[in-house]
Structure formats: C-alpha cells, structure tokens
Design an enzyme around this catalytic site. Structure first.
Site, short mmCIF file in Angstrom:
data_model
loop_
_atom_site.label_atom_id
_atom_site.label_comp_id
_atom_site.label_asym_id
_atom_site.label_seq_id
_atom_site.Cartn_x
_atom_site.Cartn_y
_atom_site.Cartn_z
N GLU A 70 0.81 -1.20 0.00
CA GLU A 70 0.00 0.00 0.00
C GLU A 70 0.85 1.26 0.00
OE1 GLU A 70 -2.92 -0.77 -0.58
OE2 GLU A 70 -2.90 -2.85 0.06
N CYS A 71 0.37 2.29 -0.67
CA CYS A 71 1.11 3.55 -0.76
C CYS A 71 0.81 4.48 0.40
CB CYS A 71 0.79 4.26 -2.08
SG CYS A 71 -0.84 5.01 -2.11
N GLY A 72 -0.12 4.07 1.28
CA GLY A 72 -0.39 4.87 2.47
C GLY A 72 -1.59 5.77 2.39
#
Length: 253
Positions: free
Chosen positions: A238-240
């Site tokens: 996940e990129c956050g």
C-alpha cells in the site's frame, strides 16, 4: 436503501457506525459497479471526487464515474517521481475523457526532500512510510479539505492483494465516505470493460508492468513474482493513502 447523512454517521459510536454501514454494504454487493456509482452520487451526502494514480487500469474508474457525473473532480497526488509514460497517460486520458483534473503535491519539492531526508525509499519500511506520508497522505488530505469532498471514490479491488481482500464497498475514513465500486471485479472484468469502451491500459502494461507507481519503487514483473512484490521492493503493497484509521488502500485502478 435510504440516503446516508455523513454527519449522522459520524455522531455514532464506532460499533454503531460499523453495523449501519454493514447493512448498506450487503445491499451494495448486489449491484453492478455502474449501479453503485449512481447510488453513491444520489444517496451519499457531500461533494464527490475520484482519486487516481493513473496506473495500469486507471481508465476504468475514470470512465465509470465521469459517465455519470462528468465534472467530478479527479485528484492526483503527484510525487514528482512518476514515469514519463504516466504523465503522458494522464494527458491522454484527461483529453480523451475531458477530466476535471486537480493535481496536489507535497509541501516540499522532491529535491528539497532528498536534501533534508536523503532517499527515503532506500531507508526500509520506515523510510517508505515517511515518504508516502509526505507525498501521498498529506497532499490527499489537503485535497479533500480544499475541494470540500464528502464522497471519495477509489478503484481498489479485492483481487489485487491480500490486504484488500476484506475491504467493504462503503466505509468512512478521514471524516468522508469512501466508496469502492469495482471492489469485487476480476482482471478479466477489467479487461472486457476497457475493451468495450475502447479505453487503453497504461503504456507500461505492454512492457510487463502489473502495477505502476514511482520510478524508484516500481519493478517490472518477473516470473515467480506476485503483483504485490512489484511495488516498494516487496516490503509494502500500500502507498499509504488509505492506511489511516486502520484502513488500507493504494493505487487501485
């Protein structure tokens, strides 16, 4: 299903909120993606927006949302490290679909960040998380605030990773509705939708990329690799953007 008032749901306890949303999600699972988009625009309180990383299958969500509401704001959080092909893809789809594109960036430029912190993406999970917070999370929160968004569309799909397998179609995050219309779509359904509407994959798809983000944390797929391992050196999927409050997200489509 009745209309949902964001303010009313936010006043509930977390348990009450979860139970209420669960009832709605049961019904949403029965609808098509197109029907879900229409329902959300008609029944969820607040201005809508779609976040897009303009990744491999981005055209799907851009088509689904804008064919119902053509002026929907499209939010891009630009790290400054996207592939040249991604910027070209953004221009192509913006022109093709007449997108209402809004670009948000970090407060510090890429060069400034490197001068202050070094190359964060080379500093393990902690460095990647700091990088994502500066370049994804904070700009996205600013976008939601400045555009006064109440309904946030995203193209996450359960099939993309284990971390997305149990996500609901409708949730609340950062004080707004989060809506995932193609959550249950397969790669096959994505392919046929793009074919039906004569929409393109990202240019790097033909070069063997399954997922595309920043140049320094994206790898071309190799035999034996999962899609998750092509991003963030396999350390994170996940990129956050939506890991806040215990929820998960990433590039989606």
């Amino acid at each position: 299903m009745p209309k949902l008032q964001l303010s009313e749901l936010l006043s509930l306890t977390k348990v009450e909120q979860t139970l209420r949303l669960a009832e709605v999600n049961v019904e949403l699972e029965k609808l098509t993606a197109q029907e879900r988009v229409v329902w959300a625009l008609e029944n969820l309180e607040g201005n809508p927006a779609l976040s897009s990383s303009f990744g491999i299958q981005a055209a799907v969500m851009l088509q689904l949302v804008t064919e119902v509401k053509s002026d929907t704001p499209i939010i891009l959080t630009d790290t400054g490290y996207l592939f040249p092909e991604t910027y070209q893809f953004i221009d192509q789809l913006t022109d093709r679909l007449n997108l209402n594109l809004h670009v948000f960036t970090a407060d510090e430029s890429p060069n400034w960040q490197e001068a202050r912190y070094g190359k964060l993406w080379e500093q393990g999970v902690e460095g990647i998380e700091k990088y994502n917070k500066l370049n994804k999370v904070q700009p996205m929160r600013r976008a939601l605030d400045q555009l006064e968004i109440g309904v946030w569309f995203s193209g996450l799909r359960r099939e993309q990773s284990g971390s997305r397998a149990n996500l609901p179609i409708l949730s609340i995050q950062n004080g707004v509705f989060k809506f995932l219309p193609v959550l249950d779509w397969t790669n096959k359904e994505v392919h046929y939708f793009l074919k039906e509407y004569d929409l393109p994959y990202h240019p790097l798809w033909d070069q063997g990329y399954l997922s595309v983000g920043d140049t320094h944390t994206t790898q071309k797929w190799e035999p034996g690799m999962s899609e998750e391992e092509t991003r963030f050196f396999g350390l994170k999927r996940e990129c956050g953007l939506h890991e806040d409050d215990g929820e998960l997200d990433g590039s989606g489509i």
